[in-house]
Scaffold this active site. Structure first.
Site, PDB file in Angstrom:
ATOM      1  N   CYS A  11      -8.303  -2.616  -4.034  1.00 22.36           N
ATOM      2  CA  CYS A  11      -7.255  -2.602  -3.104  1.00 22.36           C
ATOM      3  C   CYS A  11      -8.164  -2.269  -1.555  1.00 22.36           C
ATOM      4  O   CYS A  11      -9.257  -2.734  -1.758  1.00 22.36           O
ATOM      5  CB  CYS A  11      -6.097  -1.722  -3.152  1.00 22.36           C
ATOM      6  SG  CYS A  11      -6.435   0.160  -3.516  1.00 22.36           S
ATOM      7  N   ASP A  66       0.918  -1.172  -0.031  1.00 17.49           N
ATOM      8  CA  ASP A  66       0.111   0.047  -0.016  1.00 17.49           C
ATOM      9  C   ASP A  66       0.902   1.332   0.045  1.00 17.49           C
ATOM     10  O   ASP A  66       1.903   1.335   0.741  1.00 17.49           O
ATOM     11  CB  ASP A  66      -0.817  -0.192   1.265  1.00 17.49           C
ATOM     12  CG  ASP A  66      -1.951   1.093   1.059  1.00 17.49           C
ATOM     13  OD1 ASP A  66      -2.121   1.650   0.061  1.00 17.49           O
ATOM     14  OD2 ASP A  66      -2.490   1.216   2.334  1.00 17.49           O
TER      15      ASP A  66
END
Length: 163
Positions: free
Chosen positions: A104, A70
């Site tokens: 995501c 991330d």
């Protein structure tokens, strides 16, 4: 739906693909996303985060794992696999515009970054791609990711499509 999630889904289109960008599905939102994929004839979902839900709940949809950290940029092998997934989806759809779901966790970093790469491969200039995605999905893409995109070179000759 979880009222705390502000970015449920965003649709972004290129000349060869329609992308559905969304947050990570939860037990409560999977029925909504299953219906959304069905309505958009989407048979491919790309997951850019760790597994946190049962992928088998998306019956008839192929889940592709392209996990990377991330806030970071994707390694070269992830980019290559992303472009191969897009190429394969386009071919499987008879070289017609095809829909690919991608998510995501929040759908604001890794997800729009990969979509920008696809748009650049489709002939868009890097900053144009960022502006276009941000016009549809507010707060998408962080500064290091923008820097990466500015330097990203399409794998094909300028103006060529993903195919």
């Amino acid at each position: 739906m979880d009222p705390g999630r502000s970015h449920i889904e965003t649709i972004i289109e290129s000349s060869t693909h329609k992308f559905i960008l969304f947050d990570e599905p939860t037990e409560e939102t999977i029925p909504y996303f299953k219906d959304l994929m069905k309505k958009n004839s989407c048979i491919n979902i790309v997951r850019c985060c760790e597994i946190n839900y049962d992928a088998s709940l998306f019956e008839g949809v192929k889940i592709h794992e392209l996990c990377f950290k991330d806030g970071n940029v994707p390694p070269k092998d992830i980019i290559e696999r992303w472009l191969e997934i897009l190429k394969q989806a386009f071919i499987e759809n008879g070289k017609q515009k095809t829909t690919v779901g991608i998510h995501c966790i929040a759908g604001l970093g890794r997800t729009p970054l990969l979509v920008c790469i696809a748009l650049i491969e489709d002939g868009m200039k890097p900053l144009q791609a960022v502006e276009f995605v941000r016009s549809k999905r507010k707060n998408a893409i962080n500064s290091p990711q923008i820097k990466f995109l500015k330097e990203y070179k399409a794998s094909k000759k300028a103006g060529c499509k993903i195919m």
